[in-house]
Design a protein around this motif. Structure first.
Motif, short mmCIF file in Angstrom:
data_model
loop_
_atom_site.label_atom_id
_atom_site.label_comp_id
_atom_site.label_asym_id
_atom_site.label_seq_id
_atom_site.Cartn_x
_atom_site.Cartn_y
_atom_site.Cartn_z
N ASN A 117 35.61 12.43 26.08
CA ASN A 117 35.17 12.95 25.11
C ASN A 117 34.02 13.98 25.02
O ASN A 117 34.18 15.55 24.09
CB ASN A 117 34.67 12.34 24.10
N SER A 118 33.68 14.17 26.60
CA SER A 118 32.57 15.38 26.63
C SER A 118 33.40 16.06 28.10
O SER A 118 32.61 17.08 28.32
CB SER A 118 31.44 14.68 27.72
N ASP A 121 40.56 21.38 28.86
CA ASP A 121 41.00 22.22 30.03
C ASP A 121 41.35 20.91 31.25
O ASP A 121 41.90 20.25 32.55
CB ASP A 121 40.75 23.45 30.25
N THR A 122 40.18 20.91 31.89
CA THR A 122 39.38 19.66 32.35
C THR A 122 40.28 17.87 32.57
O THR A 122 41.12 18.25 33.61
CB THR A 122 37.93 19.13 32.59
N ARG A 161 34.93 11.96 43.72
CA ARG A 161 34.22 12.38 44.25
C ARG A 161 33.01 12.90 44.08
O ARG A 161 32.05 13.18 44.88
CB ARG A 161 34.89 12.67 45.61
N LEU A 162 32.34 13.39 43.77
CA LEU A 162 31.59 14.81 42.66
C LEU A 162 31.13 13.50 42.46
O LEU A 162 30.43 12.54 41.30
CB LEU A 162 31.99 15.14 41.69
N GLU A 163 29.56 14.99 42.24
CA GLU A 163 27.77 13.66 41.76
C GLU A 163 27.61 13.04 40.54
O GLU A 163 28.47 14.59 39.93
CB GLU A 163 26.80 14.80 42.11
N PRO A 164 27.10 12.48 39.51
CA PRO A 164 27.37 12.56 37.90
C PRO A 164 27.20 13.44 37.09
O PRO A 164 27.88 13.87 36.39
CB PRO A 164 26.00 11.42 37.82
N SER A 213 27.72 16.77 38.09
CA SER A 213 28.70 17.86 38.58
C SER A 213 30.02 17.41 37.20
O SER A 213 31.15 18.22 37.46
CB SER A 213 29.08 17.73 39.92
N ARG A 214 29.75 16.42 36.82
CA ARG A 214 31.24 15.57 36.51
C ARG A 214 31.30 15.96 34.92
O ARG A 214 32.15 15.28 33.94
CB ARG A 214 31.31 13.99 36.59
#
Length: 780
Positions: A181-182, A186-187, A202-205, A207-208
């Motif tokens: 929900n965060s 679009d994401t 693969r992204l840092e926390p 960045s998610r």
């Protein structure tokens, strides 16, 4: 995350007894097609199948035969022959992956499709062999050679690898510690593609938690983080020194892999670092990016960073199919980093006579996906109305909500409609745009209503093609003005006016009810103008079979209050025009003089719809303003009394005393029903209300019924039908504490029947009815 369900489906189709020898597995880039094929092959190997895989993107040279393809793949002969030899007549499967590499849409070596076509033919000669062709959906639909495969239904079947289910994405995110929900809508939509979801993980926390609208947005953050991890291993050359040579080689040679020697001048730890970080795959002699879309992204970054000119690059690089993805990526990259340059490059490409159509299509495709602004539209408006080969596709952009709003923000709609040079194409665009922007379109065309025959035709076409909730007010106005007389659905030969409304009812049933009401009132006005009392069927479209009736019933069911508001007045008006007073009963005649239960012709459906709407809103009519019900109850029209009777039956538990009093207040209320059972609606009301009414009301009804002999019974066959109506009605009274009703001979009436019976009335006379009137105890 669990394996994609398509893997099991593919394995099932390959092992099924009725399975086709060729399966085309398709999906969008990054959808996991290769993974699905690999999972299915793994399962087949466990079942003792022999399998082989040929990747068409790994073949550099043009191969016009299956044998040449086999030699290029170091198999020595045709892949089919090699596989058949290894399988020794057992079950086998050949996977031809990355088939899009040989398509005419985006492939590098389209002539090599001849080899694939030959392999498909060869596979058909081996009874136990299957072949799986893995290709992008875009290439499958755009390349006529591949598309023709699907026409061979007896030989070829297709399986699409679609987007991941939203629930599955949410579950995967939650398992990974990300709160779904965060994320922005679009994401979430972007992450429905397996490749995109894998990159996201693969992204840092931190960045998610950022929003990502497009794949380049995701790759930008991924590159930023990976670059920081491997920069020290890349030595003085850095990220650019490692990536740029690979990108340049692949672009110049129109291939997706490069010699590993290009990385030899870097520190020895650079190559394994890039592999470990998941940036490239190392095949020994060659390296390639983990996915071709990342090559496209990397090329775009390098291209823009060097300040190169996109038009000149395309013009001088041969304009081969390989350039399509590169052009798309450069433009999409510019959208994010330099919107002004994006507009300049896009316009230059579109205005160049030297650029091939296949690349112009790419530019149009990027524009279609663009979250357009006013400046974006102003940059291309002149081209859109310029009459060139790309004007049509550019004008069509305005049918899309983003571009419609962009032109609106720029204040261009009114001037374009007012200018004689642009009015016609602009009005034609609005016909389609009305599906998504109906309310604003209606506002724009309002000044032109009745201004000319040309505008009447345009407005008519708008309603016929694009009736939407936003166009309801406009449509009602046009109906009242007579500008939609004879309007019908534009496609099927048997379409009619109801075909237009059918599309609206699913998204705006209340609006559809308004349109139906306006249409019916206009039909009555037309009939009146011609001196005709009954508008059915000449002035009300009854063509196309029962489709109109079904549509009307569905609208009344979905929006009963609105249907009642807009259609009941029409029915009363038609009754006033068509019914007559015979001096004995209620006024009858007109289109509903003969009613049959469940009839769905248009005239029947109009009345049945009001019946449905009244019963659906009966409790509201009872506890709220009683005007509608009171007018129906006191009306001199038989149809109106019938509707009142049907409405009372729904609220009989609340309005029992009132309903019984009304029923017994007028003998004419006791003969309300259908053509094949003229008192059945009255009987239904007795059955529903009698168990709930007071003893006084019930006794009064019994006395009334014992004295009730309709005129038709006295006249029918010298009175031998006398008592039939008593039996029909009194058989619905409560039986608790009462002696059984006498045998009614052949009447065959069931007191619990939900619908009126068919057949002729019984001639039997229940002579003892006067002694059988039910009396209830006070406790009942």
């Amino acid at each position: 995350m669990a394996a994609q369900p398509e893997a099991s489906l593919l394995a099932d189709r390959l092992t099924a007894h009725d399975g086709r020898p060729v399966v085309v597995l398709h999906g969008r880039a990054g959808s996991g097609k290769s993974t699905v094929a690999a999972e299915a092959v793994k399962h087949l190997i466990e079942l003792d199948w022999t399998a082989a895989v040929v990747r068409m993107d790994a073949i550099d040279n043009v191969c016009r035969s299956a044998a040449a393809l086999g030699r290029a793949a170091e198999l020595g002969s045709s892949p089919i022959d090699a596989l058949a030899l290894a399988a020794r007549n057992g079950p086998a499967v050949l996977v031809v992956d990355q088939l899009d590499a040989v398509s005419t849409y985006s492939g590098r070596i389209p002539d090599s499709y001849e080899a694939v076509d030959e392999m498909v033919a060869q596979a058909g000669t081996h009874k136990e062999m299957k072949i799986v062709l893995v290709v992008r959906s875009a290439d499958l639909s755009a390349d006529p050679r591949m598309r023709s495969l699907l026409a061979e239904e007896g030989k070829v079947e297709q399986l699409e690898v679609g987007h991941l289910d939203v629930a599955a994405v949410r579950a995967a995110l939650a398992d990974f510690g990300v709160e779904p929900n965060s994320l922005t809508p679009d994401t979430l939509d972007l992450l429905r593609v397996p490749l995109h979801l894998a990159v996201f993980f693969r992204l840092e926390p931190e960045s998610r938690e950022l929003p990502y609208r497009t794949l380049p947005d995701l790759y930008q953050q991924f590159t930023h983080e990976i670059r920081g991890l491997v920069e020290d291993d890349l030595g003085s050359a850095g990220w650019h020194g490692a990536i740029a040579p690979l990108v340049t080689y692949m672009s110049e040679h129109e291939t997706l892999h490069a010699p590993s020697a290009l990385l030899e001048r870097l520190p020895r730890r650079a190559r394994p670092a890039l592999v470990s970080a998941g940036v490239v795959r190392d095949d020994g002699d060659t390296v390639q990016f983990f996915h071709e879309t990342y090559f496209d992204f990397s090329f775009a970054r390098e291209f823009v960073a060097q300040g190169l000119d996109l038009h000149d690059f395309v013009l001088h690089s041969g304009q081969q199919l390989f350039r399509r993805a590169q052009v798309r990526q450069v433009l999409e990259h510019l959208i994010g980093v330099d919107r002004r340059r994006f507009r300049t490059d896009a316009v230059r490409l579109l205005t160049s006579d030297a650029i091939r159509t296949n690349l112009l299509d790419v530019v149009i495709g990027v524009l279609r996906s663009l979250p357009a602004s006013a400046d974006d539209w102003l940059a291309i408006e002149t081209l859109a109305f310029g009459g060139s080969r790309r004007s049509g596709p550019l004008l069509a952009l305005l049918t899309m909500p983003a571009w419609f709003d962009a032109a609106d923000s720029a204040g261009r709609w009114e001037p374009l409609l007012a200018d004689s040079a642009t009015a016609t194409p602009t009005a034609n665009v609005l016909i389609t745009a009305a599906r998504e922007r109906g309310e604003r379109v209606a506002e724009l065309v309002q000044p032109f209503i009745g201004s000319s025959d040309e505008w009447t035709h345009r407005l008519r076409s708008m309603v016929e093609w694009s009736l939407s909730p936003g166009l309801v007010d406009l449509t009602v106005d046009l109906l009242h003005l007579g500008l939609l007389d004879g309007a019908r659905g534009p496609i099927a030969v048997n379409s009619n006016f109801w075909s237009i409304v059918a599309g609206l009812k699913d998204v705006d049933a209340a609006g559809a009810a308004r349109v139906v009401g306006a249409y019916l009132h206009r039909a009555r006005d037309r009939a009146q103008a011609d001196g005709v009392a009954n508008p059915f069927p000449e002035y009300i479209d009854s063509s196309g079979g029962a489709g109109g009736g079904t549509t009307i019933i569905e609208i009344a069911t979905a929006a009963p209050r609105q249907y009642l508001e807009h259609v009941l007045p029409f029915i009363i008006a038609v009754l006033d025009d068509t019914t007559a007073d015979d001096g004995e009963g209620l006024r009858t005649g007109g289109p509903w003089a003969y009613r049959f239960y469940g009839a769905h012709e248009v005239d029947d459906a109009v009345l049945n719809g009001v019946d449905i709407a009244l019963r659906a809103t009966a409790h509201e009519l009872w506890i709220g303003p009683r005007t509608v019900l009171e007018e129906l109850c006191s009306s001199e029209y038989e149809v109106a009394r019938f509707l009142a009777c049907r409405t009372y039956a729904v609220i009989a538990d609340q309005a029992a005393d009132e309903a019984i009093d009304w029923l017994g207040s007028d003998d004419r209320n006791l003969t309300l029903g259908w053509q094949d059972s003229s008192a059945w609606a009255s009987r239904q009301l007795v059955e529903a209300a009698a168990p709930h009414c007071g003893d006084g009301q019930l006794d009064a009804l019994c006395i009334r019924l014992l004295e009730y002999y309709p005129t038709w019974e006295r006249k029918a066959d010298k009175g031998r039908a006398l008592g039939y109506s008593q039996y029909v009605l009194m058989s619905a009274l409560p039986t608790a504490g009462c002696p059984p009703m006498p045998d009614a001979g052949s009447a065959n009436l069931n007191a619990n029947s939900p619908a009126p019976p068919s057949g002729r009335p019984s001639r039997s006379k229940p002579t003892s009815l006067a002694r059988q009137c039910p009396k209830r105890r006070a406790s009942t």
